[in-house]
Design a protein around this motif. Sequence first.
Motif, mmCIF file in Angstrom:
data_model
loop_
_atom_site.group_PDB
_atom_site.id
_atom_site.type_symbol
_atom_site.label_atom_id
_atom_site.label_comp_id
_atom_site.label_asym_id
_atom_site.label_seq_id
_atom_site.Cartn_x
_atom_site.Cartn_y
_atom_site.Cartn_z
ATOM 1 N N SER A 57 0.833 -1.195 0.000
ATOM 2 C CA SER A 57 0.000 0.000 0.000
ATOM 3 C C SER A 57 0.873 1.253 0.000
ATOM 4 O O SER A 57 0.527 2.263 -0.620
ATOM 5 C CB SER A 57 -0.974 0.001 1.184
ATOM 6 N N LEU A 58 2.029 1.175 0.655
ATOM 7 C CA LEU A 58 2.939 2.325 0.621
ATOM 8 C C LEU A 58 3.434 2.571 -0.800
ATOM 9 O O LEU A 58 3.466 3.719 -1.265
ATOM 10 C CB LEU A 58 4.129 2.076 1.558
ATOM 11 N N ILE A 110 1.966 1.625 -3.690
ATOM 12 C CA ILE A 110 0.894 2.039 -4.604
ATOM 13 C C ILE A 110 0.409 3.455 -4.269
ATOM 14 O O ILE A 110 0.335 4.325 -5.128
ATOM 15 C CB ILE A 110 -0.302 1.060 -4.540
ATOM 16 N N CYS A 111 0.071 3.676 -2.984
ATOM 17 C CA CYS A 111 -0.602 4.929 -2.615
ATOM 18 C C CYS A 111 0.382 6.071 -2.392
ATOM 19 O O CYS A 111 0.062 7.228 -2.655
ATOM 20 C CB CYS A 111 -1.431 4.736 -1.345
ATOM 21 N N GLY A 112 1.567 5.741 -1.873
ATOM 22 C CA GLY A 112 2.486 6.797 -1.510
ATOM 23 C C GLY A 112 3.488 7.135 -2.605
ATOM 24 O O GLY A 112 4.068 8.218 -2.604
ATOM 25 N N LEU A 113 3.710 6.211 -3.533
ATOM 26 C CA LEU A 113 4.680 6.478 -4.597
ATOM 27 C C LEU A 113 4.072 6.376 -5.991
ATOM 28 O O LEU A 113 4.063 7.344 -6.740
ATOM 29 C CB LEU A 113 5.875 5.526 -4.470
ATOM 30 N N PHE A 114 3.526 5.191 -6.318
ATOM 31 C CA PHE A 114 3.022 4.988 -7.680
ATOM 32 C C PHE A 114 1.991 6.048 -8.062
ATOM 33 O O PHE A 114 2.106 6.707 -9.094
ATOM 34 C CB PHE A 114 2.425 3.579 -7.828
ATOM 35 N N PHE A 115 0.983 6.252 -7.202
ATOM 36 C CA PHE A 115 -0.099 7.166 -7.580
ATOM 37 C C PHE A 115 0.365 8.619 -7.731
ATOM 38 O O PHE A 115 0.147 9.226 -8.783
ATOM 39 C CB PHE A 115 -1.279 7.060 -6.613
ATOM 40 N N PRO A 116 1.043 9.196 -6.696
ATOM 41 C CA PRO A 116 1.474 10.589 -6.887
ATOM 42 C C PRO A 116 2.436 10.758 -8.062
ATOM 43 O O PRO A 116 2.395 11.785 -8.754
ATOM 44 C CB PRO A 116 2.149 10.967 -5.559
ATOM 45 N N LEU A 117 3.274 9.746 -8.325
ATOM 46 C CA LEU A 117 4.201 9.863 -9.459
ATOM 47 C C LEU A 117 3.450 9.762 -10.778
ATOM 48 O O LEU A 117 3.756 10.476 -11.736
ATOM 49 C CB LEU A 117 5.299 8.796 -9.366
ATOM 50 N N LEU A 118 2.437 8.883 -10.813
ATOM 51 C CA LEU A 118 1.620 8.765 -12.024
ATOM 52 C C LEU A 118 0.937 10.100 -12.339
ATOM 53 O O LEU A 118 0.973 10.590 -13.475
ATOM 54 C CB LEU A 118 0.565 7.664 -11.820
ATOM 55 N N VAL A 119 0.336 10.705 -11.320
ATOM 56 C CA VAL A 119 -0.351 11.984 -11.534
ATOM 57 C C VAL A 119 0.656 13.066 -11.928
ATOM 58 O O VAL A 119 0.386 13.894 -12.804
ATOM 59 C CB VAL A 119 -1.135 12.405 -10.270
ATOM 60 N N THR A 120 1.852 13.020 -11.308
ATOM 61 C CA THR A 120 2.884 13.995 -11.664
ATOM 62 C C THR A 120 3.253 13.861 -13.137
ATOM 63 O O THR A 120 3.353 14.870 -13.853
ATOM 64 C CB THR A 120 4.148 13.791 -10.788
ATOM 65 N N ILE A 164 1.443 12.591 -15.649
ATOM 66 C CA ILE A 164 0.344 13.059 -16.505
ATOM 67 C C ILE A 164 0.285 14.586 -16.489
ATOM 68 O O ILE A 164 0.177 15.242 -17.530
ATOM 69 C CB ILE A 164 -1.003 12.470 -16.010
#
Lengths: 150, 551
Positions: free
Chosen positions: A20-21, A23-33, A35
């Motif tokens: 969860s760290l 996915i939620c703490g790295l993958f997601f914010p980096l993905l949005v960054t 895009i």
Amino acid sequence: MTENKEKWNFKPIIGLTVISLLICGLFFPLLVTGIAQVFFPYQANGEIVQLNGKAVGSNLIAQNFTLPIFFHPRNDSASGVDPDITLQDAYSQIPRISNATGIPADSLTYIVNQNQEGTLWIFGSPYVNVLRINLALIKEYPSIYSGFSG
Amino acid sequence: MIDAIQAISVVLILGITILIARLIAPYLVRVYNRSPSRLDKVLNPVEKFIYKICSIDPEHPMGWKQYFLAGLLLNVAQMVIAFLILVLQDKLPLNPLGFPGLSWDLAFHTVTSFATNTNLQHYNGEATLSIFSQMTAIQFLQWTSAATGICMGIAFIRGFIVGSKNLGNFHVDFVRTITRILLPLCLIASVVFVVMGVPQTLNASTTVTTLQGTTQSILVGPVASLDSIMQLGTNGGGFYGANAAYPFMNPSPYSNIFMISLMLLLPTALIFVFGELLGKKREARPLLWGAYILFGIALVIAFIPNIPLVASGIETRFGGFMSNFYTVTTTAATTGSVNSALSSMHPLAITSGFLGMFIQSIPGGKGIGLMYMVMYIIITVFIVGLMSGRTPEYLGIKITGRDVKLVMVAFLIHPIIILIPTVIAYASGAAAAIGVGGNSVGYTQILYEFTTSAANNGSDFLGASGNTTFFNIATGIVMLIGRYASIAILLALSGSMIVRKRGGTTGLKTDSPVFTIVLVASIIILVLLTFFPFLALGPISSFFRGLTNGF
């Protein structure tokens, strides 16, 4: 119930904490960054405004204006960096700016009205962005504001 | 007062939000029923991989204790890792402004606050946290606490389903909540926020030379990815200390409305999920209408006074009306983000905020608000049963003495963990130590601090001034009890329903409008009986003082 007699397995706890760290703490914010930086770089980097090729501020963050020739922002708002002032506030500053610059009050009123925002009129009073109207002044009266064109 | 157009726009915003919630509810149901989905092709292999490396048996059923413990232990492990990240942030990457590690008590407070979905902040993010901490401690816990809350709500519903044998598997629910619900919703919302002007970068600041020649640091960061989960997850914690008043979090009137809608979306959708999972859609009606009638009453209270167009503490782009609307919504959904300075709000708007946090289910936090509303329904059914001399029943299940004891304990925890610490804060001198007085204004701030902690809301008056050992630890403990004790008790209630017989429909009809009215009335009576004296000393006293001396 039988569940109480079962041995507790800690593997899922440790595993899910790490996953969860990631996915939620790295993958997601980096993905949005990714895009945001590719498709909307202007917004993603803070709506930085340029004048003659130089960064002079952000559309969304108030900057300090103290000279009488500029419109001044509020200094009492909730965020402390409210970039906007109400139309009334802007109008009330027109005599001062007109005195200091010699620009006719009518022309200043026109500039304020041209930059009016707040299309959701039902929710509040119309307002203007302070940096935007000051930049409009510099553009409109380059000789008066010659020291400020970057 | 507000005019007709404003009233209509409130109804429109709420109506559209409820409609969208209704539309996504069937999808949520399919996620938790593990029904086939178009996303399976992509997500099934990912989820199977996660189950494999974590040795999770997806078919392993859990009773209420196991389900609750699985959630609690996972949350504790997540708190520990986030605590370490905050304390050691000076030794970790992505710290461009060179912030030192947090003190142990502020780090404890912060991880408790975010893991319990409270998001009370005793620091200013832009001046305290590295980019890495903002992502891997703050946003990480915002996701996991949101997912945990939804799972607990879903498990709670399962106990009431006819023929259910267990409450499901927490690990599977947790993974699927993240991959199938929060990831897609937050991705869409984050992109919308970026388009509206919210920054998303790994830089912490951009330096510009202002028109008057001074240097200004524009503080940016991964804000849009936080904006989405903070609102959708009813978290409320801001990237900046000024929260959703800061233009980079909430740049326009449009983003403000979008935020109001996002806060209400999942709590409302889960009410519909309740009806659908039970197979009795009409039973969602008292929850929905009960929640929104009470929310409406809270709005009316907040809208009674003259609302200034713009005033000190209110951002120009929102104005007084949207600031009030936002404040009531953020407490009703126990989100806790704020778009104005609470100290600038009228005492009646603050009273309205208190009501939302006292009730906790109008519609409340996602998952948890629903559990509280069912708690109120059971209390109401019991009271009506006593009055009519019938055996109380809900959903065809006889309500026993043990059930009533459990719901009463769940209800009474709330005032106890609000009022006792409030008294201690004054008696120990902790309130005076941060300059908060014993008059109605000061008392309101301290009462609000513990109410927001107990309700896992997160809006507050104190902000960074609450960063003292006393307030960090005291509110930390209140947040933990407010979150986990209530969930445990209500899950115990639901878990005991599995084995019970379902009778016919001889009991009270709980899906009727009459019942909704009785429910609303009993919630108002319960909450007023419990909390009125404390409101009277605080915001109501400020109100009457304002009437004579001016606000």
